[in-house]
Design a protein around this motif. Sequence first.
Motif, PDB file in Angstrom:
ATOM      1  N   ALA A  71       0.822  -1.218   0.000  1.00 49.81           N
ATOM      2  CA  ALA A  71       0.000   0.000   0.000  1.00 49.81           C
ATOM      3  C   ALA A  71       0.852   1.264   0.000  1.00 49.81           C
ATOM      4  N   ASN A  75       1.672   4.012  -3.108  1.00 45.97           N
ATOM      5  CA  ASN A  75       1.311   5.416  -2.876  1.00 45.97           C
ATOM      6  C   ASN A  75       2.480   6.339  -3.190  1.00 45.97           C
ATOM      7  N   PHE A 189      -4.176   4.062  -1.776  1.00 47.90           N
ATOM      8  CA  PHE A 189      -4.329   3.029  -0.754  1.00 47.90           C
ATOM      9  C   PHE A 189      -4.189   3.623   0.649  1.00 47.90           C
ATOM     10  N   GLU A 198      -5.948  -3.983   0.834  1.00 48.34           N
ATOM     11  CA  GLU A 198      -5.925  -2.543   0.562  1.00 48.34           C
ATOM     12  C   GLU A 198      -6.707  -2.203  -0.703  1.00 48.34           C
ATOM     13  N   GLU A 199      -6.719  -3.128  -1.695  1.00 47.28           N
ATOM     14  CA  GLU A 199      -7.481  -2.847  -2.906  1.00 47.28           C
ATOM     15  C   GLU A 199      -8.983  -2.962  -2.671  1.00 47.28           C
TER      16      GLU A 199
END
Length: 343
Positions: A71, A75, A189, A198-199
Amino acid sequence: MTHYPKVAVVILNWNGRFFLEKFLPSVYNTDYPNIEFVVGDNGSTDDSVAFVTATYPAIRIIRNERNLGFAGGYNEILKYLEADYFVLLNSDVEVPPHWITPVIELLESQPDMAAAQPKIRSYYQREYFEHAGAGGGFIDYYGFPFCRGRMLHVMEKDHGQYDDTCEIFWASGAAFFIKRACWEASGGFDADFFAHMEEVDLCWRLKRRGYRIGYCPQSVVYHVGGGTLAAANPTKTYLNFRNSLFMMQKNLPLIDACWVIFARMWIDLIALIHFLVQGKLSDAWAISRSHQRFFLDFFKTARKRRRYNQSFSKKGIYNGSFIWAFYIQRKTYFSQLDLKRFL
Protein backbone atom coordinates in the motif's frame (compact mmCIF):
# COMPACT_ATOMS: atom_id res chain seq x y z
CA MET A 1 -9.57 2.30 -30.26
CA THR A 2 -8.58 5.35 -32.26
CA HIS A 3 -7.41 7.20 -29.15
CA TYR A 4 -4.98 5.54 -26.79
CA PRO A 5 -4.75 7.23 -23.38
CA LYS A 6 -1.37 6.93 -21.71
CA VAL A 7 -0.97 3.92 -19.45
CA ALA A 8 1.74 3.44 -16.82
CA VAL A 9 2.33 -0.21 -15.91
CA VAL A 10 3.88 -0.22 -12.46
CA ILE A 11 5.45 -3.26 -10.85
CA LEU A 12 6.29 -2.94 -7.17
CA ASN A 13 9.42 -4.93 -6.37
CA TRP A 14 10.96 -6.10 -3.13
CA ASN A 15 13.90 -8.50 -3.52
CA GLY A 16 12.13 -10.01 -6.52
CA ARG A 17 14.95 -10.70 -9.00
CA PHE A 18 13.57 -14.19 -9.76
CA PHE A 19 10.10 -12.96 -10.71
CA LEU A 20 11.37 -9.95 -12.65
CA GLU A 21 13.68 -12.11 -14.69
CA LYS A 22 10.91 -14.62 -15.38
CA PHE A 23 7.94 -12.33 -16.09
CA LEU A 24 9.26 -8.97 -17.30
CA PRO A 25 9.73 -10.29 -20.87
CA SER A 26 5.98 -10.85 -21.27
CA VAL A 27 5.14 -7.46 -19.76
CA TYR A 28 7.71 -5.72 -21.94
CA ASN A 29 6.16 -7.30 -25.06
CA THR A 30 2.78 -5.64 -24.40
CA ASP A 31 1.44 -4.29 -27.69
CA TYR A 32 -0.38 -1.23 -26.29
CA PRO A 33 1.05 1.81 -28.14
CA ASN A 34 1.02 4.55 -25.47
CA ILE A 35 2.70 2.96 -22.49
CA GLU A 36 5.37 3.51 -19.86
CA PHE A 37 6.93 0.67 -17.88
CA VAL A 38 7.96 1.38 -14.30
CA VAL A 39 9.55 -0.75 -11.61
CA GLY A 40 9.02 0.76 -8.19
CA ASP A 41 11.55 -0.65 -5.76
CA ASN A 42 10.61 -0.99 -2.10
CA GLY A 43 14.08 -0.87 -0.56
CA SER A 44 15.37 -4.13 -2.03
CA THR A 45 18.67 -5.56 -0.83
CA ASP A 46 19.16 -8.04 -3.69
CA ASP A 47 20.36 -7.27 -7.23
CA SER A 48 16.90 -6.93 -8.76
CA VAL A 49 17.27 -3.23 -9.58
CA ALA A 50 20.69 -3.78 -11.14
CA PHE A 51 19.20 -6.58 -13.26
CA VAL A 52 16.37 -4.39 -14.58
CA THR A 53 18.72 -1.47 -15.28
CA ALA A 54 21.13 -3.65 -17.24
CA THR A 55 18.55 -5.75 -19.11
CA TYR A 56 15.73 -3.25 -19.69
CA PRO A 57 17.27 0.24 -19.81
CA ALA A 58 14.00 1.70 -21.13
CA ILE A 59 12.13 0.71 -17.97
CA ARG A 60 11.96 3.53 -15.47
CA ILE A 61 13.17 2.79 -11.94
CA ILE A 62 11.74 4.68 -8.95
CA ARG A 63 13.14 3.78 -5.54
CA ASN A 64 11.70 3.92 -2.06
CA GLU A 65 14.34 4.06 0.65
CA ARG A 66 12.68 1.29 2.65
CA ASN A 67 9.96 -1.33 2.38
CA LEU A 68 6.68 0.58 2.71
CA GLY A 69 4.56 -2.46 1.97
CA PHE A 70 2.25 -2.90 -1.00
CA ALA A 71 0.00 0.00 0.00
CA GLY A 72 2.55 2.59 1.07
CA GLY A 73 4.98 1.54 -1.64
CA TYR A 74 2.54 2.18 -4.46
CA ASN A 75 1.31 5.42 -2.88
CA GLU A 76 4.83 6.79 -2.95
CA ILE A 77 5.79 5.54 -6.42
CA LEU A 78 2.67 6.81 -8.18
CA LYS A 79 3.33 10.37 -6.99
CA TYR A 80 6.04 10.62 -9.64
CA LEU A 81 4.04 9.36 -12.63
CA GLU A 82 2.09 11.21 -15.31
CA ALA A 83 -0.45 8.98 -17.07
CA ASP A 84 -4.16 8.70 -17.71
CA TYR A 85 -4.29 5.20 -16.25
CA PHE A 86 -2.23 3.34 -13.70
CA VAL A 87 -1.91 -0.44 -13.97
CA LEU A 88 -0.60 -1.95 -10.74
CA LEU A 89 0.84 -5.32 -11.67
CA ASN A 90 2.33 -7.92 -9.37
CA SER A 91 5.82 -9.06 -10.33
CA ASP A 92 4.67 -12.71 -10.52
CA VAL A 93 2.15 -12.20 -13.35
CA GLU A 94 2.55 -13.38 -16.95
CA VAL A 95 0.60 -11.38 -19.54
CA PRO A 96 -0.20 -11.85 -23.25
CA PRO A 97 0.62 -9.00 -25.67
CA HIS A 98 -3.00 -7.79 -25.97
CA TRP A 99 -3.91 -7.71 -22.27
CA ILE A 100 -4.22 -3.94 -21.74
CA THR A 101 -6.41 -2.71 -24.61
CA PRO A 102 -9.67 -4.54 -23.65
CA VAL A 103 -9.60 -3.19 -20.08
CA ILE A 104 -8.85 0.35 -21.21
CA GLU A 105 -11.67 0.12 -23.77
CA LEU A 106 -14.05 -0.91 -20.99
CA LEU A 107 -12.98 1.93 -18.69
CA GLU A 108 -13.05 4.49 -21.51
CA SER A 109 -16.61 3.47 -22.39
CA GLN A 110 -17.85 3.80 -18.79
CA PRO A 111 -17.27 7.30 -17.35
CA ASP A 112 -18.47 6.24 -13.88
CA MET A 113 -16.21 3.16 -13.75
CA ALA A 114 -13.07 4.01 -11.80
CA ALA A 115 -11.17 0.72 -11.77
CA ALA A 116 -11.23 -2.75 -13.29
CA GLN A 117 -9.41 -6.05 -13.45
CA PRO A 118 -8.84 -8.70 -16.13
CA LYS A 119 -9.65 -12.38 -15.70
CA ILE A 120 -6.94 -13.89 -13.50
CA ARG A 121 -5.96 -17.51 -13.98
CA SER A 122 -3.36 -19.65 -12.25
CA TYR A 123 0.11 -19.64 -13.78
CA TYR A 124 0.72 -23.28 -12.84
CA GLN A 125 -2.80 -24.61 -13.52
CA ARG A 126 -3.63 -22.45 -16.49
CA GLU A 127 -7.19 -23.66 -17.01
CA TYR A 128 -8.11 -22.75 -13.43
CA PHE A 129 -8.84 -19.41 -11.79
CA GLU A 130 -6.25 -18.00 -9.41
CA HIS A 131 -6.91 -17.02 -5.81
CA ALA A 132 -6.16 -13.30 -6.08
CA GLY A 133 -9.07 -11.95 -8.10
CA ALA A 134 -10.18 -14.86 -10.33
CA GLY A 135 -13.35 -13.74 -12.15
CA GLY A 136 -13.94 -10.58 -10.11
CA GLY A 137 -14.14 -9.71 -6.41
CA PHE A 138 -17.20 -9.70 -4.14
CA ILE A 139 -17.75 -9.33 -0.40
CA ASP A 140 -20.21 -10.74 2.10
CA TYR A 141 -22.17 -8.99 4.85
CA TYR A 142 -19.44 -9.72 7.42
CA GLY A 143 -16.58 -8.29 5.38
CA PHE A 144 -15.15 -11.51 3.94
CA PRO A 145 -13.98 -11.10 0.33
CA PHE A 146 -14.42 -13.85 -2.25
CA CYS A 147 -14.44 -14.17 -6.04
CA ARG A 148 -16.28 -15.63 -8.93
CA GLY A 149 -14.22 -18.73 -9.58
CA ARG A 150 -12.63 -18.80 -6.11
CA MET A 151 -14.33 -19.57 -2.81
CA LEU A 152 -11.75 -19.72 0.00
CA HIS A 153 -9.26 -22.41 -1.12
CA VAL A 154 -11.45 -23.90 -3.87
CA MET A 155 -10.54 -22.77 -7.40
CA GLU A 156 -12.90 -23.45 -10.28
CA LYS A 157 -11.83 -24.57 -13.71
CA ASP A 158 -12.53 -21.84 -16.27
CA HIS A 159 -15.18 -23.12 -18.67
CA GLY A 160 -16.17 -19.61 -19.74
CA GLN A 161 -18.81 -19.49 -17.00
CA TYR A 162 -17.66 -16.01 -15.96
CA ASP A 163 -17.05 -14.50 -19.38
CA ASP A 164 -19.56 -11.70 -18.94
CA THR A 165 -18.29 -8.16 -18.53
CA CYS A 166 -19.89 -6.96 -15.31
CA GLU A 167 -19.75 -4.73 -12.27
CA ILE A 168 -17.98 -6.23 -9.25
CA PHE A 169 -17.30 -5.01 -5.73
CA TRP A 170 -13.51 -5.02 -5.83
CA ALA A 171 -10.74 -5.49 -8.38
CA SER A 172 -7.64 -7.51 -7.59
CA GLY A 173 -4.39 -5.78 -6.73
CA ALA A 174 -2.55 -8.42 -8.76
CA ALA A 175 -3.57 -6.62 -11.98
CA PHE A 176 -5.34 -3.44 -10.95
CA PHE A 177 -6.38 -0.85 -13.56
CA ILE A 178 -7.44 2.57 -12.29
CA LYS A 179 -8.03 6.01 -13.75
CA ARG A 180 -5.41 8.36 -12.43
CA ALA A 181 -8.00 11.02 -11.57
CA CYS A 182 -9.90 8.50 -9.43
CA TRP A 183 -6.71 7.34 -7.72
CA GLU A 184 -5.85 10.90 -6.76
CA ALA A 185 -9.40 11.82 -5.70
CA SER A 186 -9.58 8.79 -3.40
CA GLY A 187 -6.14 9.32 -1.88
CA GLY A 188 -4.85 5.96 -3.08
CA PHE A 189 -4.33 3.03 -0.75
CA ASP A 190 -4.51 3.27 3.03
CA ALA A 191 -0.83 2.93 3.92
CA ASP A 192 -1.70 1.58 7.38
CA PHE A 193 -2.90 -1.63 5.73
CA PHE A 194 0.71 -2.30 4.61
CA ALA A 195 -0.41 -5.28 2.50
CA HIS A 196 -3.56 -7.35 1.85
CA MET A 197 -7.11 -6.07 1.34
CA GLU A 198 -5.92 -2.54 0.56
CA GLU A 199 -7.48 -2.85 -2.91
CA VAL A 200 -10.82 -3.95 -1.41
CA ASP A 201 -10.80 -0.91 0.86
CA LEU A 202 -9.91 1.39 -2.03
CA CYS A 203 -12.68 -0.01 -4.23
CA TRP A 204 -15.18 0.38 -1.38
CA ARG A 205 -14.17 4.02 -0.98
CA LEU A 206 -14.44 4.57 -4.73
CA LYS A 207 -17.93 3.08 -4.74
CA ARG A 208 -18.92 5.38 -1.90
CA ARG A 209 -17.88 8.26 -4.14
CA GLY A 210 -20.37 7.07 -6.75
CA TYR A 211 -17.98 5.11 -8.96
CA ARG A 212 -18.28 1.52 -10.17
CA ILE A 213 -15.70 -1.28 -10.41
CA GLY A 214 -15.50 -3.51 -13.48
CA TYR A 215 -14.43 -6.97 -14.61
CA CYS A 216 -13.09 -7.50 -18.15
CA PRO A 217 -12.86 -11.19 -19.18
CA GLN A 218 -11.59 -10.30 -22.65
CA SER A 219 -8.20 -9.81 -20.98
CA VAL A 220 -6.62 -12.84 -19.30
CA VAL A 221 -3.44 -12.85 -17.19
CA TYR A 222 -1.68 -15.64 -15.29
CA HIS A 223 -0.68 -15.16 -11.66
CA VAL A 224 1.68 -17.27 -9.56
CA GLY A 225 0.40 -15.94 -6.21
CA GLY A 226 2.14 -15.92 -2.85
CA GLY A 227 5.31 -14.49 -4.33
CA THR A 228 6.02 -12.34 -1.27
CA LEU A 229 3.98 -14.05 1.46
CA ALA A 230 2.90 -17.67 1.18
CA ALA A 231 -0.74 -18.48 1.93
CA ALA A 232 0.23 -20.37 5.09
CA ASN A 233 2.29 -17.51 6.51
CA PRO A 234 0.93 -16.26 9.88
CA THR A 235 1.83 -12.71 8.86
CA LYS A 236 -0.69 -13.00 6.03
CA THR A 237 -3.28 -14.27 8.52
CA TYR A 238 -2.62 -11.28 10.77
CA LEU A 239 -2.84 -8.73 7.96
CA ASN A 240 -6.02 -10.20 6.48
CA PHE A 241 -7.92 -10.33 9.78
CA ARG A 242 -6.68 -6.93 10.98
CA ASN A 243 -7.25 -5.11 7.70
CA SER A 244 -10.73 -6.56 7.33
CA LEU A 245 -11.70 -4.96 10.65
CA PHE A 246 -10.05 -1.67 9.67
CA MET A 247 -11.94 -1.68 6.39
CA MET A 248 -15.36 -2.25 7.94
CA GLN A 249 -14.81 0.40 10.59
CA LYS A 250 -13.91 2.93 7.88
CA ASN A 251 -16.61 2.18 5.33
CA LEU A 252 -19.75 0.82 6.97
CA PRO A 253 -22.46 3.15 8.29
CA LEU A 254 -21.93 3.61 12.03
CA ILE A 255 -24.77 1.39 13.27
CA ASP A 256 -23.94 -1.34 10.77
CA ALA A 257 -20.25 -1.15 11.71
CA CYS A 258 -21.02 -1.69 15.41
CA TRP A 259 -23.16 -4.76 14.73
CA VAL A 260 -21.07 -6.32 11.97
CA ILE A 261 -17.73 -5.89 13.76
CA PHE A 262 -19.23 -7.39 16.92
CA ALA A 263 -20.40 -10.40 14.89
CA ARG A 264 -17.02 -10.65 13.16
CA MET A 265 -15.25 -10.90 16.50
CA TRP A 266 -17.20 -14.08 17.24
CA ILE A 267 -16.61 -15.48 13.77
CA ASP A 268 -12.91 -14.76 14.15
CA LEU A 269 -12.94 -16.53 17.54
CA ILE A 270 -14.25 -19.65 15.81
CA ALA A 271 -11.41 -19.37 13.30
CA LEU A 272 -8.93 -18.96 16.15
CA ILE A 273 -10.21 -22.10 17.86
CA HIS A 274 -10.07 -23.95 14.54
CA PHE A 275 -6.39 -23.05 14.18
CA LEU A 276 -5.72 -24.18 17.74
CA VAL A 277 -7.36 -27.56 17.10
CA GLN A 278 -5.20 -27.93 13.98
CA GLY A 279 -2.09 -27.14 15.98
CA LYS A 280 -1.49 -23.90 14.05
CA LEU A 281 -0.60 -21.85 17.10
CA SER A 282 1.08 -19.06 15.12
CA ASP A 283 -2.07 -18.46 13.07
CA ALA A 284 -4.25 -18.49 16.19
CA TRP A 285 -1.95 -15.93 17.80
CA ALA A 286 -2.05 -13.88 14.57
CA ILE A 287 -5.84 -13.54 14.87
CA SER A 288 -5.50 -12.51 18.51
CA ARG A 289 -2.88 -9.91 17.60
CA SER A 290 -5.07 -8.58 14.80
CA HIS A 291 -7.86 -7.88 17.29
CA GLN A 292 -5.45 -6.25 19.71
CA ARG A 293 -4.18 -3.95 16.97
CA PHE A 294 -7.72 -3.12 15.86
CA PHE A 295 -8.57 -1.83 19.35
CA LEU A 296 -5.23 -0.05 19.78
CA ASP A 297 -5.80 1.81 16.49
CA PHE A 298 -9.54 2.25 16.97
CA PHE A 299 -9.58 6.04 17.25
CA LYS A 300 -6.96 6.48 14.52
CA THR A 301 -9.10 4.43 12.13
CA ALA A 302 -12.28 6.24 13.22
CA ARG A 303 -10.76 9.53 12.08
CA LYS A 304 -10.52 8.10 8.54
CA ARG A 305 -14.28 7.69 8.20
CA ARG A 306 -15.85 9.94 5.56
CA ARG A 307 -19.46 11.03 5.10
CA TYR A 308 -19.55 11.07 1.29
CA ASN A 309 -22.30 9.21 -0.55
CA GLN A 310 -23.28 6.60 2.02
CA SER A 311 -26.02 5.44 -0.37
CA PHE A 312 -23.49 3.97 -2.81
CA SER A 313 -24.14 1.15 -5.27
CA LYS A 314 -24.09 -2.07 -3.25
CA LYS A 315 -23.58 -4.19 -6.34
CA GLY A 316 -21.28 -7.05 -5.40
CA ILE A 317 -22.30 -7.42 -1.74
CA TYR A 318 -23.63 -10.82 -0.67
CA ASN A 319 -26.30 -10.21 1.99
CA GLY A 320 -25.33 -13.14 4.16
CA SER A 321 -22.29 -15.17 5.19
CA PHE A 322 -20.44 -16.94 2.42
CA ILE A 323 -18.42 -18.67 5.18
CA TRP A 324 -21.67 -20.27 6.39
CA ALA A 325 -22.60 -21.13 2.81
CA PHE A 326 -19.19 -22.73 2.22
CA TYR A 327 -18.72 -24.75 5.40
CA ILE A 328 -22.29 -25.52 6.49
CA GLN A 329 -24.25 -25.54 3.23
CA ARG A 330 -21.31 -27.00 1.25
CA LYS A 331 -21.58 -24.39 -1.49
CA THR A 332 -18.01 -24.34 -2.75
CA TYR A 333 -18.64 -22.69 -6.14
CA PHE A 334 -19.79 -19.11 -6.65
CA SER A 335 -22.60 -20.27 -8.93
CA GLN A 336 -24.09 -22.29 -6.05
CA LEU A 337 -24.74 -19.19 -3.95
CA ASP A 338 -28.26 -17.80 -3.77
CA LEU A 339 -28.18 -15.04 -6.37
CA LYS A 340 -31.16 -13.36 -4.71
CA ARG A 341 -28.93 -12.54 -1.76
CA PHE A 342 -26.65 -10.32 -3.84
CA LEU A 343 -27.53 -6.65 -3.37
